[in-house]
Design a protein around this motif. Structure first.
Motif, PDB file in Angstrom:
ATOM      1  N   SER A 262       0.744  -1.409   0.050  1.00 35.41           N
ATOM      2  CA  SER A 262      -0.294   0.005  -0.022  1.00 35.41           C
ATOM      3  C   SER A 262       0.960   1.259   0.130  1.00 35.41           C
ATOM      4  O   SER A 262       1.980   1.230   0.479  1.00 35.41           O
ATOM      5  CB  SER A 262      -0.793  -0.067   1.219  1.00 35.41           C
ATOM      6  N   GLU A 263       0.205   2.298  -0.657  1.00 38.07           N
ATOM      7  CA  GLU A 263       1.118   3.533  -0.661  1.00 38.07           C
ATOM      8  C   GLU A 263       0.040   4.696  -0.358  1.00 38.07           C
ATOM      9  O   GLU A 263      -1.086   4.779  -0.760  1.00 38.07           O
ATOM     10  CB  GLU A 263       1.734   3.552  -2.125  1.00 38.07           C
ATOM     11  N   GLY A 264       0.620   5.741   0.263  1.00 32.54           N
ATOM     12  CA  GLY A 264      -0.160   6.905   0.521  1.00 32.54           C
ATOM     13  C   GLY A 264      -0.394   7.896  -0.131  1.00 32.54           C
ATOM     14  O   GLY A 264       0.410   8.133  -1.199  1.00 32.54           O
ATOM     15  N   TYR A 265      -1.613   8.514  -0.648  1.00 34.48           N
ATOM     16  CA  TYR A 265      -2.101   9.449  -1.644  1.00 34.48           C
ATOM     17  C   TYR A 265      -2.484  10.388  -0.933  1.00 34.48           C
ATOM     18  O   TYR A 265      -3.360  10.374   0.137  1.00 34.48           O
ATOM     19  CB  TYR A 265      -2.606   8.796  -2.692  1.00 34.48           C
ATOM     20  N   GLU A 266      -2.692  11.776  -1.650  1.00 35.15           N
ATOM     21  CA  GLU A 266      -3.670  12.741  -1.315  1.00 35.15           C
ATOM     22  C   GLU A 266      -3.979  13.477  -2.656  1.00 35.15           C
ATOM     23  O   GLU A 266      -3.403  13.716  -3.434  1.00 35.15           O
ATOM     24  CB  GLU A 266      -2.848  13.833  -0.532  1.00 35.15           C
ATOM     25  N   VAL A 267      -5.346  13.463  -2.501  1.00 27.29           N
ATOM     26  CA  VAL A 267      -5.955  14.057  -3.896  1.00 27.29           C
ATOM     27  C   VAL A 267      -6.785  15.449  -3.449  1.00 27.29           C
ATOM     28  O   VAL A 267      -7.504  15.373  -2.502  1.00 27.29           O
ATOM     29  CB  VAL A 267      -7.179  13.213  -4.424  1.00 27.29           C
ATOM     30  N   SER A 268      -6.212  16.540  -3.686  1.00 31.25           N
ATOM     31  CA  SER A 268      -6.742  17.952  -3.178  1.00 31.25           C
ATOM     32  C   SER A 268      -8.231  18.074  -3.996  1.00 31.25           C
ATOM     33  O   SER A 268      -8.586  17.768  -4.738  1.00 31.25           O
ATOM     34  CB  SER A 268      -5.969  19.142  -3.703  1.00 31.25           C
ATOM     35  N   ALA A 269      -8.945  19.051  -3.212  1.00 33.91           N
ATOM     36  CA  ALA A 269     -10.283  19.325  -3.615  1.00 33.91           C
ATOM     37  C   ALA A 269     -10.113  20.137  -5.069  1.00 33.91           C
ATOM     38  O   ALA A 269     -10.975  19.752  -6.060  1.00 33.91           O
ATOM     39  CB  ALA A 269     -10.754  20.369  -2.722  1.00 33.91           C
ATOM     40  N   GLU A 270      -9.108  21.011  -5.179  1.00 37.45           N
ATOM     41  CA  GLU A 270      -8.833  21.383  -6.750  1.00 37.45           C
ATOM     42  C   GLU A 270      -8.698  20.549  -7.638  1.00 37.45           C
ATOM     43  O   GLU A 270      -9.404  20.677  -8.857  1.00 37.45           O
ATOM     44  CB  GLU A 270      -7.686  22.263  -6.390  1.00 37.45           C
ATOM     45  N   ALA A 271      -7.956  19.461  -7.293  1.00 39.82           N
ATOM     46  CA  ALA A 271      -7.857  18.487  -8.292  1.00 39.82           C
ATOM     47  C   ALA A 271      -9.299  17.890  -8.718  1.00 39.82           C
ATOM     48  O   ALA A 271      -9.737  17.404 -10.044  1.00 39.82           O
ATOM     49  CB  ALA A 271      -6.688  17.521  -8.109  1.00 39.82           C
ATOM     50  N   ALA A 272      -9.851  17.382  -7.577  1.00 41.45           N
ATOM     51  CA  ALA A 272     -11.165  16.951  -8.109  1.00 41.45           C
ATOM     52  C   ALA A 272     -11.928  17.539  -8.740  1.00 41.45           C
ATOM     53  O   ALA A 272     -12.814  17.175  -9.766  1.00 41.45           O
ATOM     54  CB  ALA A 272     -11.809  16.268  -6.552  1.00 41.45           C
ATOM     55  N   MET A 273     -12.221  18.892  -8.457  1.00 39.69           N
ATOM     56  CA  MET A 273     -12.982  19.921  -9.239  1.00 39.69           C
ATOM     57  C   MET A 273     -12.522  20.166 -10.671  1.00 39.69           C
ATOM     58  O   MET A 273     -13.446  19.946 -11.592  1.00 39.69           O
ATOM     59  CB  MET A 273     -12.831  21.400  -8.572  1.00 39.69           C
ATOM     60  N   GLU A 274     -11.245  20.145 -10.849  1.00 38.53           N
ATOM     61  CA  GLU A 274     -10.657  20.504 -12.265  1.00 38.53           C
ATOM     62  C   GLU A 274     -11.029  18.949 -13.156  1.00 38.53           C
ATOM     63  O   GLU A 274     -11.299  19.084 -14.321  1.00 38.53           O
ATOM     64  CB  GLU A 274      -9.143  20.664 -12.290  1.00 38.53           C
ATOM     65  N   TYR A 275     -10.894  17.941 -12.401  1.00 41.05           N
ATOM     66  CA  TYR A 275     -11.129  16.607 -13.016  1.00 41.05           C
ATOM     67  C   TYR A 275     -12.793  16.491 -13.603  1.00 41.05           C
ATOM     68  O   TYR A 275     -13.023  16.299 -14.763  1.00 41.05           O
ATOM     69  CB  TYR A 275     -11.088  15.347 -12.042  1.00 41.05           C
ATOM     70  N   ARG A 276     -13.720  17.006 -12.591  1.00 38.22           N
ATOM     71  CA  ARG A 276     -15.079  16.987 -12.964  1.00 38.22           C
ATOM     72  C   ARG A 276     -15.291  18.185 -14.071  1.00 38.22           C
ATOM     73  O   ARG A 276     -16.007  17.954 -15.028  1.00 38.22           O
ATOM     74  CB  ARG A 276     -15.924  17.367 -11.822  1.00 38.22           C
ATOM     75  N   ARG A 277     -14.642  19.301 -14.165  1.00 34.20           N
ATOM     76  CA  ARG A 277     -15.047  20.147 -15.126  1.00 34.20           C
ATOM     77  C   ARG A 277     -14.156  19.531 -16.446  1.00 34.20           C
ATOM     78  O   ARG A 277     -14.938  19.969 -17.417  1.00 34.20           O
ATOM     79  CB  ARG A 277     -14.064  21.780 -14.896  1.00 34.20           C
ATOM     80  N   CYS A 278     -13.268  19.082 -16.589  1.00 35.25           N
ATOM     81  CA  CYS A 278     -12.601  18.326 -17.671  1.00 35.25           C
ATOM     82  C   CYS A 278     -13.895  17.396 -18.408  1.00 35.25           C
ATOM     83  O   CYS A 278     -14.054  17.603 -19.503  1.00 35.25           O
ATOM     84  CB  CYS A 278     -11.451  17.596 -17.488  1.00 35.25           C
TER      85      CYS A 278
END
Length: 378
Positions: A262-278
């Motif tokens: 297992s490896e630790g990750y962090e996904v920002s709210a900005e990244a999630a928002m830009e993904y949805r916009r894309c």
């Protein structure tokens, strides 16, 4: 690569190939973006040979480029035991909670609360580590790295890893930076050199915590990233700290029997928002590296959304896999029998990747971490 059969539909032998030793890139090119770029169409299998600096021409306005901004830290500590014999410690990740309990509980494929990943810092002195020589470094032994830094073995994990305690007069983080060595991949068969401090690092690396670089990103320069954004594409970052298991080949006949770390990750709210916009505007998602693919696929809620937040993933992407979050992949050429190669084959097809690798070898491409790149497009 040689075809085989396994209950899962593919065999580890399907991902084997012969690579001439001279094709392994021991050093990076002088300029990052001068690397070659193989453009592979996963729908047709067609191959085009370009340079990495040509990448912006492949990216459309409205596309989303997702990078991994993890930063490699100097995780390799070389020193001597109290007997004078040489020893080496490769730090993997800090340990929180009771370290000795962690050593007793930890097992591959399971990560109890006592061994959760946390960002390296001044006050976290206990680490999970690999050591050499393994049989000699038992609990209680000490490795002296310098007069300012020593490593005490606290416990042995079930898979042979150690829980160690870093003891320093100057602060653990500063000691690691001062006395640690760049953890180059073993297949480079050389010691790290001053150039590796910069070149085994992406130009956008920010969050310290990896023992291996997300190598697909090593080809980018600031100028090239500016050209991508000038095309009308959007760039966002997520973080996944890469562990040493990225170099571990699959050693079972059926890949389904392989256990991922297992490896630790962090996904920002900005990244999630830009993904949805894309997705809303019909753009394509470009993953820069297999670590980005694993993270996006782990946090996908379907094709239109990804979840922001922190966590760990042990997702093993191999054929067959239904990709929900990624359309295009920028990646390097990977080791035989590796989970990274299996991920690429899951996206592009086993036969397609087999033929592309054969073409790359025939055309003189440079392989592995400091080698050339591939862009897998629809």
């Amino acid at each position: 690569m040689e075809k085989g059969l396994a209950p899962s539909g593919v065999s580890t032998a399907d991902f084997d190939y012969e690579l001439p030793p001279e094709r392994i890139a021991k050093y990076p090119l002088e300029r990052r973006s001068d690397s070659r770029l193989m453009v592979l169409s996963r729908s047709t299998g067609a191959v085009e040979h370009r340079r990495f600096r040509d990448l912006p021409a492949l990216i459309d306005p409205g596309d989303l480029l997702v990078v991994n901004d993890t930063r490699v830290f100097p995780a390799r500590l070389r020193g001597r035991k109290l007997t004078g014999a040489a020893a080496e410690v490769l730090l993997l990740r800090p340990v929180s909670g009771d370290a000795e309990e962690a050593a007793q509980q930890w097992a591959p494929g399971r990560e109890p609360d006592a061994v959760r990943s946390i960002p390296p810092g001044e006050h976290h002195h206990d680490w999970e580590a690999l050591v050499r020589p393994g049989r000699k470094l038992k609990p209680g032994r000490v490795v002296v790295v310098s007069p300012e830094l020593s490593v005490r073995i606290l416990g042995v994990c079930r898979d042979g890893r150690r829980i160690v305690r870093l003891e320093s007069r100057i602060g653990v983080r500063e000691a690691i930076e001062r006395f640690g060595r760049v953890p180059l991949p073993p297949y480079l068969e050389r010691d790290d050199e001053p150039l590796d401090r910069e070149r085994y690092q992406t130009v956008y690396a920010r969050h310290r915590g990896s023992v291996a670089a997300p190598t697909a990103g090593l080809h980018f320069t600031g100028e090239l990233l500016g050209q991508v954004e000038a095309r009308g594409a959007v760039r966002v970052a997520l973080t996944l700290h890469v562990g040493a298991a990225t170099f571990r080949p699959v050693d079972v006949a059926d890949p389904a029997d392989h256990v991922m770390d297992s490896e630790g990750y962090e996904v920002s709210a900005e990244a999630a928002m830009e993904y949805r916009r894309c997705r809303r505007r019909g753009g394509r998602v470009w993953a820069v590296g297999t670590t980005v693919v694993r993270t996006l696929e782990s946090v996908s809620d379907g094709r239109d959304r990804i979840r922001a937040g922190t966590g760990t993933t042990d997702l093993f992407i191999r054929p067959p896999h239904d990709f929900k979050a990624v359309d295009c992949l920028i990646t390097n050429f990977h080791l035989p029998r590796s989970t990274l190669l299996m991920l690429v084959a899951a996206l592009a097809g086993v036969d397609t990747v087999r033929d592309a690798y054969a073409a790359a070898i025939g055309a003189g491409y440079r392989f592995y971490s400091y080698g050339d790149a591939m862009a897998v497009i629809p």
